[in-house]
Design a protein around this motif. Structure first.
Motif, PDB file in Angstrom:
ATOM      1  N   ASP A 129       0.824  -1.207   0.000  1.00 18.81           N
ATOM      2  CA  ASP A 129       0.000   0.000   0.000  1.00 18.81           C
ATOM      3  C   ASP A 129       0.864   1.265   0.000  1.00 18.81           C
ATOM      4  OD1 ASP A 129       0.673  -0.580   2.703  1.00 18.81           O
ATOM      5  OD2 ASP A 129      -0.960   0.678   3.416  1.00 18.81           O
ATOM      6  N   GLU A 130       2.010   1.232   0.679  1.00 16.02           N
ATOM      7  CA  GLU A 130       2.920   2.387   0.653  1.00 16.02           C
ATOM      8  C   GLU A 130       3.485   2.605  -0.749  1.00 16.02           C
ATOM      9  OE1 GLU A 130       6.099   3.093   3.499  1.00 16.02           O
ATOM     10  OE2 GLU A 130       4.952   1.974   4.999  1.00 16.02           O
ATOM     11  N   LEU A 132       2.115   1.684  -3.562  1.00 15.82           N
ATOM     12  CA  LEU A 132       1.030   2.161  -4.426  1.00 15.82           C
ATOM     13  C   LEU A 132       0.757   3.648  -4.187  1.00 15.82           C
ATOM     14  CD1 LEU A 132      -1.421  -0.883  -4.264  1.00 15.82           C
ATOM     15  CD2 LEU A 132       0.052  -0.200  -6.184  1.00 15.82           C
ATOM     16  N   GLN A 133       0.802   4.081  -2.939  1.00 13.52           N
ATOM     17  CA  GLN A 133       0.632   5.507  -2.627  1.00 13.52           C
ATOM     18  C   GLN A 133       1.786   6.328  -3.202  1.00 13.52           C
ATOM     19  OE1 GLN A 133       0.251   5.775   1.627  1.00 13.52           O
ATOM     20  NE2 GLN A 133      -1.717   4.716   1.661  1.00 13.52           N
ATOM     21  N   LEU A 134       2.996   5.807  -3.084  1.00  9.92           N
ATOM     22  CA  LEU A 134       4.158   6.493  -3.643  1.00  9.92           C
ATOM     23  C   LEU A 134       4.029   6.617  -5.153  1.00  9.92           C
ATOM     24  CD1 LEU A 134       6.999   7.711  -3.442  1.00  9.92           C
ATOM     25  CD2 LEU A 134       7.896   5.363  -3.542  1.00  9.92           C
ATOM     26  N   HIS A 135       3.634   5.543  -5.799  1.00  7.92           N
ATOM     27  CA  HIS A 135       3.449   5.561  -7.255  1.00  7.92           C
ATOM     28  C   HIS A 135       2.401   6.595  -7.647  1.00  7.92           C
ATOM     29  CE1 HIS A 135       1.930   4.281 -11.192  1.00  7.92           C
ATOM     30  NE2 HIS A 135       3.190   3.942 -11.411  1.00  7.92           N
ATOM     31  N   ALA A 136       1.304   6.637  -6.924  1.00  6.35           N
ATOM     32  CA  ALA A 136       0.241   7.611  -7.222  1.00  6.35           C
ATOM     33  C   ALA A 136       0.748   9.039  -7.028  1.00  6.35           C
ATOM     34  CB  ALA A 136      -0.981   7.346  -6.343  1.00  6.35           C
ATOM     35  N   ALA A 137       1.492   9.266  -5.955  1.00  3.21           N
ATOM     36  CA  ALA A 137       2.021  10.614  -5.691  1.00  3.21           C
ATOM     37  C   ALA A 137       3.028  11.018  -6.765  1.00  3.21           C
ATOM     38  CB  ALA A 137       2.669  10.674  -4.308  1.00  3.21           C
TER      39      ALA A 137
END
Length: 153
Positions: A129-130, A132-137
């Motif tokens: 999840d981290e 995926l959040q990094l990728h989105a950011a």
């Protein structure tokens, strides 16, 4: 020795560009030993990823997908062609278009490459999840900088 005040706007550790540069170098370094047995550099791997997903592509399309100017992309393509992984040919319907396709060897290399994302994930040791959040950011940063950067329309 850190002598900068904690609210110093020029403190190195507060700079987004510094964090991105170091993170980028470190993550790409994780790929190096995984790509070496395949005979690929990280930029060549990115080219192959695009081709495995969407081949055939014109050089212009590949340049757009990878966000690389054709002058940077051309030497990568020449090396991949010399390695027997891709072929470049003029399109039959438009001689101005240079089409890039995978050779059978290039297509077969995909099987080895399929192991790389899991190996990088394991090396990083971060929760999915981290990541995926990094990728989105980071994707959002890319979008924003394309709108406001020096090459923005």
């Amino acid at each position: 020795m850190d002598t900068a005040p904690p609210d110093d706007p020029l403190a190195l550790e507060r700079q987004v560009c510094f964090a991105l540069a170091v993170a980028s170098r470190n993550v790409i370094a994780l790929y190096r030993p995984l790509l070496e047995p395949m005979g690929l550099t990280h930029p060549q791997y990115l080219v192959m990823l695009a081709l495995w997903q969407r081949a055939p592509l014109s050089v212009k399309e590949l340049s757009g997908l990878l966000q690389l100017d054709p002058g940077t992309l051309s030497p990568l393509l020449k090396r991949l062609e010399s390695a027997g992984l891709i072929s470049r040919r003029r399109a039959r319907d438009d001689e101005r278009v240079l089409a890039v396709t995978l050779t059978p060897t290039g297509q077969d290399l995909r099987r080895q490459a399929e192991l790389i994302p899991a190996a990088v994930f394991a090396e990083l040791g971060l929760p999915m999840d981290e990541l995926l959040q990094l990728h989105a950011a980071l994707t959002r940063v890319i979008e924003v900088t394309q709108k406001v950067g020096p090459d923005a329309p």
